[in-house]
Scaffold this motif. Sequence first.
Motif, PDB file in Angstrom:
ATOM      1  N   HIS A   1      28.257  24.268  31.248  1.00  0.00           N
ATOM      2  CA  HIS A   1      29.003  24.206  32.418  1.00  0.00           C
ATOM      3  C   HIS A   1      29.881  25.321  32.575  1.00  0.00           C
ATOM      4  CE1 HIS A   1      31.056  21.327  35.954  1.00  0.00           C
ATOM      5  NE2 HIS A   1      31.047  22.739  36.308  1.00  0.00           N
ATOM      6  N   LEU A   2      29.789  26.114  33.346  1.00  0.00           N
ATOM      7  CA  LEU A   2      30.747  27.269  33.697  1.00  0.00           C
ATOM      8  C   LEU A   2      31.266  26.921  35.152  1.00  0.00           C
ATOM      9  CD1 LEU A   2      28.627  30.186  32.558  1.00  0.00           C
ATOM     10  CD2 LEU A   2      30.572  29.241  31.174  1.00  0.00           C
ATOM     11  N   SER A   3      32.704  27.299  35.128  1.00  0.00           N
ATOM     12  CA  SER A   3      33.187  27.392  36.433  1.00  0.00           C
ATOM     13  C   SER A   3      34.299  28.303  36.839  1.00  0.00           C
ATOM     14  CB  SER A   3      33.695  25.898  36.957  1.00  0.00           C
ATOM     15  OG  SER A   3      34.951  25.658  35.899  1.00  0.00           O
ATOM     16  N   TYR A   4      34.314  28.960  38.059  1.00  0.00           N
ATOM     17  CA  TYR A   4      35.617  30.121  38.541  1.00  0.00           C
ATOM     18  C   TYR A   4      36.032  29.565  39.520  1.00  0.00           C
ATOM     19  CZ  TYR A   4      36.953  34.284  40.468  1.00  0.00           C
ATOM     20  OH  TYR A   4      37.838  35.314  40.933  1.00  0.00           O
ATOM     21  N   SER A   5      37.563  29.797  39.553  1.00  0.00           N
ATOM     22  CA  SER A   5      38.123  30.134  41.194  1.00  0.00           C
ATOM     23  C   SER A   5      39.226  30.961  41.153  1.00  0.00           C
ATOM     24  CB  SER A   5      38.946  28.488  41.208  1.00  0.00           C
ATOM     25  OG  SER A   5      39.847  28.337  40.459  1.00  0.00           O
ATOM     26  N   THR A   6      39.707  31.609  42.271  1.00  0.00           N
ATOM     27  CA  THR A   6      40.879  32.242  42.282  1.00  0.00           C
ATOM     28  C   THR A   6      41.747  31.789  43.622  1.00  0.00           C
ATOM     29  OG1 THR A   6      41.524  34.763  42.497  1.00  0.00           O
ATOM     30  CG2 THR A   6      39.597  34.067  44.029  1.00  0.00           C
ATOM     31  N   ASP A   7      43.133  32.246  43.616  1.00  0.00           N
ATOM     32  CA  ASP A   7      43.663  31.745  44.571  1.00  0.00           C
ATOM     33  C   ASP A   7      44.178  33.235  45.443  1.00  0.00           C
ATOM     34  OD1 ASP A   7      43.768  29.179  43.873  1.00  0.00           O
ATOM     35  OD2 ASP A   7      45.699  29.702  42.739  1.00  0.00           O
ATOM     36  N   ASN A   8      44.372  33.015  46.731  1.00  0.00           N
ATOM     37  CA  ASN A   8      44.949  34.139  47.478  1.00  0.00           C
ATOM     38  C   ASN A   8      46.417  34.319  47.008  1.00  0.00           C
ATOM     39  OD1 ASN A   8      42.670  34.388  49.150  1.00  0.00           O
ATOM     40  ND2 ASN A   8      43.626  32.986  50.703  1.00  0.00           N
ATOM     41  N   ASP A   9      46.785  35.491  47.210  1.00  0.00           N
ATOM     42  CA  ASP A   9      48.145  35.988  46.689  1.00  0.00           C
ATOM     43  C   ASP A   9      49.212  35.251  47.766  1.00  0.00           C
ATOM     44  OD1 ASP A   9      47.062  37.602  45.155  1.00  0.00           O
ATOM     45  OD2 ASP A   9      47.746  39.447  46.053  1.00  0.00           O
TER      46      ASP A   9
ATOM     47  N   GLY B   1      47.858  35.797  43.413  1.00  0.00           N
ATOM     48  CA  GLY B   1      47.112  34.555  43.062  1.00  0.00           C
ATOM     49  C   GLY B   1      46.243  34.638  41.828  1.00  0.00           C
ATOM     50  N   GLY B   2      46.261  33.655  41.319  1.00  0.00           N
ATOM     51  CA  GLY B   2      45.440  33.562  39.798  1.00  0.00           C
ATOM     52  C   GLY B   2      44.199  33.120  39.590  1.00  0.00           C
ATOM     53  N   ASP B   3      43.443  33.691  38.703  1.00  0.00           N
ATOM     54  CA  ASP B   3      41.831  33.333  38.401  1.00  0.00           C
ATOM     55  C   ASP B   3      41.906  32.152  37.268  1.00  0.00           C
ATOM     56  OD1 ASP B   3      41.042  35.134  40.060  1.00  0.00           O
ATOM     57  OD2 ASP B   3      40.438  36.468  38.475  1.00  0.00           O
ATOM     58  N   ARG B   4      40.945  30.980  37.587  1.00  0.00           N
ATOM     59  CA  ARG B   4      40.668  30.156  36.441  1.00  0.00           C
ATOM     60  C   ARG B   4      39.153  30.226  35.980  1.00  0.00           C
ATOM     61  NH1 ARG B   4      43.516  24.847  38.634  1.00  0.00           N
ATOM     62  NH2 ARG B   4      45.738  24.921  37.902  1.00  0.00           N
TER      63      ARG B   4
ATOM     64  N   SER C   1      40.583  29.133  30.790  1.00  0.00           N
ATOM     65  CA  SER C   1      41.402  30.680  30.592  1.00  0.00           C
ATOM     66  C   SER C   1      41.963  30.780  32.014  1.00  0.00           C
ATOM     67  CB  SER C   1      40.580  31.662  30.122  1.00  0.00           C
ATOM     68  OG  SER C   1      41.222  32.788  30.002  1.00  0.00           O
ATOM     69  N   SER C   2      43.149  30.907  32.114  1.00  0.00           N
ATOM     70  CA  SER C   2      43.652  30.782  33.643  1.00  0.00           C
ATOM     71  C   SER C   2      44.829  32.148  33.485  1.00  0.00           C
ATOM     72  CB  SER C   2      44.671  29.525  33.987  1.00  0.00           C
ATOM     73  OG  SER C   2      45.413  29.838  34.932  1.00  0.00           O
ATOM     74  N   ASP C   3      45.161  32.939  34.704  1.00  0.00           N
ATOM     75  CA  ASP C   3      46.210  33.670  35.032  1.00  0.00           C
ATOM     76  C   ASP C   3      47.294  32.930  35.071  1.00  0.00           C
ATOM     77  OD1 ASP C   3      44.332  35.807  34.707  1.00  0.00           O
ATOM     78  OD2 ASP C   3      44.120  36.072  37.105  1.00  0.00           O
ATOM     79  N   ASN C   4      47.352  31.883  35.391  1.00  0.00           N
ATOM     80  CA  ASN C   4      48.535  31.037  35.685  1.00  0.00           C
ATOM     81  C   ASN C   4      49.313  30.770  34.331  1.00  0.00           C
ATOM     82  OD1 ASN C   4      48.032  31.258  38.658  1.00  0.00           O
ATOM     83  ND2 ASN C   4      46.766  29.362  38.411  1.00  0.00           N
ATOM     84  N   ALA C   5      50.439  30.487  34.454  1.00  0.00           N
ATOM     85  CA  ALA C   5      51.483  30.220  33.173  1.00  0.00           C
ATOM     86  C   ALA C   5      51.001  28.713  32.772  1.00  0.00           C
ATOM     87  CB  ALA C   5      52.890  30.282  33.416  1.00  0.00           C
ATOM     88  N   TRP C   6      50.903  28.626  31.392  1.00  0.00           N
ATOM     89  CA  TRP C   6      50.644  27.419  30.455  1.00  0.00           C
ATOM     90  C   TRP C   6      49.502  26.634  31.059  1.00  0.00           C
ATOM     91  CZ3 TRP C   6      54.216  29.338  27.780  1.00  0.00           C
ATOM     92  CH2 TRP C   6      55.280  29.999  28.167  1.00  0.00           C
ATOM     93  N   GLU C   7      48.571  27.142  31.367  1.00  0.00           N
ATOM     94  CA  GLU C   7      47.313  26.751  31.599  1.00  0.00           C
ATOM     95  C   GLU C   7      45.945  27.123  31.009  1.00  0.00           C
ATOM     96  OE1 GLU C   7      47.768  26.223  36.559  1.00  0.00           O
ATOM     97  OE2 GLU C   7      46.149  27.353  35.992  1.00  0.00           O
TER      98      GLU C   7
END
Lengths: 355, 355, 355
Positions: free
Chosen positions: B179-187, B211-214, B234-240
Amino acid sequence: MKKVLLATTALIATASMAAAEVRISGYGRFGLDYNDAHSNDLADANYDGISETTITSRLRLQFDMSTETDGGVVIGARYRAQAESRDNNPGGATFNGARFYATYGGFTVGVGNIIGAVENMPGLYLETRSAGLGIDGAGFVSLVTNVNNEYFNWDAYSSAGAGANGLEVLYSAGGFTGHLSYSTDNDILPTAAVTDSAGDIITPATAGSLGGDRFAAMLAYTFGDWTAAIAGQSSDNAWEDKVAVSIAGDLGQFGVRLAYADNDGISKWGLYGNMDIGAASNILVFVTDEDAVDAADVAAGRADNRDTATVDGTEGTSYGIHYSYDLGGGASIEAGWRESSNDNTTVQAGVYFSF
Amino acid sequence: MKKVLLATTALIATASMAAAEVRISGYGRFGLDYNDAHSNDLADANYDGISETTITSRLRLQFDMSTETDGGVVIGARYRAQAESRDNNPGGATFNGARFYATYGGFTVGVGNIIGAVENMPGLYLETRSAGLGIDGAGFVSLVTNVNNEYFNWDAYSSAGAGANGLEVLYSAGGFTGHLSYSTDNDILPTAAVTDSAGDIITPATAGSLGGDRFAAMLAYTFGDWTAAIAGQSSDNAWEDKVAVSIAGDLGQFGVRLAYADNDGISKWGLYGNMDIGAASNILVFVTDEDAVDAADVAAGRADNRDTATVDGTEGTSYGIHYSYDLGGGASIEAGWRESSNDNTTVQAGVYFSF
Amino acid sequence: MKKVLLATTALIATASMAAAEVRISGYGRFGLDYNDAHSNDLADANYDGISETTITSRLRLQFDMSTETDGGVVIGARYRAQAESRDNNPGGATFNGARFYATYGGFTVGVGNIIGAVENMPGLYLETRSAGLGIDGAGFVSLVTNVNNEYFNWDAYSSAGAGANGLEVLYSAGGFTGHLSYSTDNDILPTAAVTDSAGDIITPATAGSLGGDRFAAMLAYTFGDWTAAIAGQSSDNAWEDKVAVSIAGDLGQFGVRLAYADNDGISKWGLYGNMDIGAASNILVFVTDEDAVDAADVAAGRADNRDTATVDGTEGTSYGIHYSYDLGGGASIEAGWRESSNDNTTVQAGVYFSF
């Protein structure tokens, strides 16, 4: 007395388990509402930008889920997705809060968006498809428990909101029905004032308040063509204690009903009659009389229903007439006119259909 | 290990096309929740106006739409209308965001409110109907990926919200699942301050943020009665950033499981066991242990899970016990008690039913 | 011209009444949207924090309720629960406002979220599954009634909102269709200014405005392979008067269409053609040309569609191409590219499926 509320429930059989099912049913209604409380004529004293004549409509889709345990207990739940238009202000459908229940023999326990013991009293609502006058109930002034800007101040199943989030127990055997209900609210916590960068108050601090409990009970008994009922509510909230009684007769072509309530000191009487005419028509009339609020209560902060030179209080007599014509297929024409005790005239006519 | 999650889907056959269908299913649950974090006693230090004992309930109606192309690709989507009551705060049902998918052979592509690779790891959630303790999961403290006020900080199918709006690919063959997954948030764009007519600031300016990617991945393999799994984000957001592993055995009457996660430096272990008793009962127990956050991380702005004289941090041991009794017809009694590492006690008991 | 909009309605037969039914149908669509109006690159002039390429998706579930009276009048209603994601901003499904109707012979009366006479004109929308370009319509620049930041300024069935809350009458006989529609808005009442404790204005007073009426009419006639239509709207609101005409031919493998509208002084032409290729493919092309707004109108407060050195007005030529491939089972691949007259490029590709 005509039974126009036909059961037309759509049943979805489940694939792998005979006991579990989802039932879909509902109704639509649409018509015109004349209400002299509104005006879009700038010259009128009661100008509010809304036409006196508007579309009133509702589309209700109801989901009933249930299953039966090996021991014969039926466990289920209900909610509704309902779209409304009143006073030319339409909206998309929203779901109400769910009511959960478990039934065994004559006993039922309900949780969540409960029916409520006062709400469930026979002889409270009008014998019409809206349970009030016309298409949308026209304010439900015919209920003896609705007085003095304290309308619907008892626990009742909410079709558009979350409901009381309470508990209730019902028991039926023979012609007897008993009902106990209870709910409580969370406290409203005090909030601090919000200030801008200069220290000026934008939003004042609020004091908060303690959440209130509501207890209610109802007893009803049917003997032959007649049903007598009594219900009461004891509430922590101001002016919500009440006791209501009713007796109603379903005499074939005729229906008659008498109801009375003491609403924390404000008495209200109601007399109701309806008659089938021919194969498809029914006419209903009602009159109610609401007493004045006690002056001491007004001094204590209660709303004032008394008529004065400048204010049309809800004190006094309301009356109305309703006509129904059965079109077949679960559809009917409904029309009603009523004068409320605070000098408000409403006339409505339109169509109902069940599915 | 008992399988109480029976499939009771209601299937609506379509009139003109054999391939297309809408399936309706769901469940209801209701019961009482005792939680010592709440109090409606003004004298208590943790007074928040909410009773320690409240109704917890949920009614979920799930819609699954799908069709099959001439080439054998199944294309479909799912969303839910779900009503909840927690902490005596009930609400009407709302829909979550839709998940779309296309499946061919062992491959599935998902779009929108994706499941997420970490969320989909076997051996992450409890083997109960709520996937946690009691009726509503009781905060899901049993998950090794939930630490330090950083609960549910991975992409996961949202039952009440819009979800991650991401993309994912799943592949299954034999006992293997990938299973591979990806998401991104708007700034989040910066905003100017709002001032009143005197120039005083009412709402301060905000800085905005990128916005961060996961990205997440999961591998699982089932061999005989055992399933082993590993997942990471692996996340662009802190501590994730996190890595989790689990191994679980389904040994007929018994189930055992061991799980571990490194949550961006905070380790958490979990040990889980459950046992069938007689024909209808199952008992489950768990214990987890969460390590302290690194002091340097706290200095860098991370929340602090460490116990002090005045603060009950989430560091340390949580444990609980859950009991299930199958009533037949897709209904069961569920009850659970748990002590979380930050000294919160929750006890819940009630009823589940599927439809 | 291919007919890809297959009817796949799920019908729930009712238990006790043959005439009443609830039908469930809908569609899902998901794909990628490239739109050069967005940028998440801080260095770009059009930076708005949204990626140029995002997921576009919709899941629509439609409920159609109806019954038939003994006299043969069909009475019914419709609403939808629709979830959308655009510009990486996903949401849970919401219901739109309900449309009610009564049909007898060729006559239909509609109430509530009406279709609207202009909206119902044949030859207005593209011959694609979205009724526009690509997956989500790509802004519907192909409509001759969409000009100058005055898009969708006519009464039309709303899939996501409450709609016009109007009245309409339709009549069909042979190849002829006639349609009249009417709606009105409530007045927007003036509001007083809100001040803080120092008397500074936080929210200014507003002037209010009178609600407007919209009348619309449409006539269409089909003779052989050709359909000609004319529609117009007269509105109390500024810049909403318009007249549109169209003629379209469905010539087996080919479809051609010409449309024109005068939008309160702004003319727009459109030419459209599509062709089946092989057993499963269809290609559609279009070009439109929008005239400039009158300078006097701009002086009177109307938006300005004229191209200048710094502004890309909507004046001028838009064009696009769309490709559809039928996968069977009600599913298809849809892809489209268009250049709008204000220099916006959109490319979309994805999947549709009906149920």
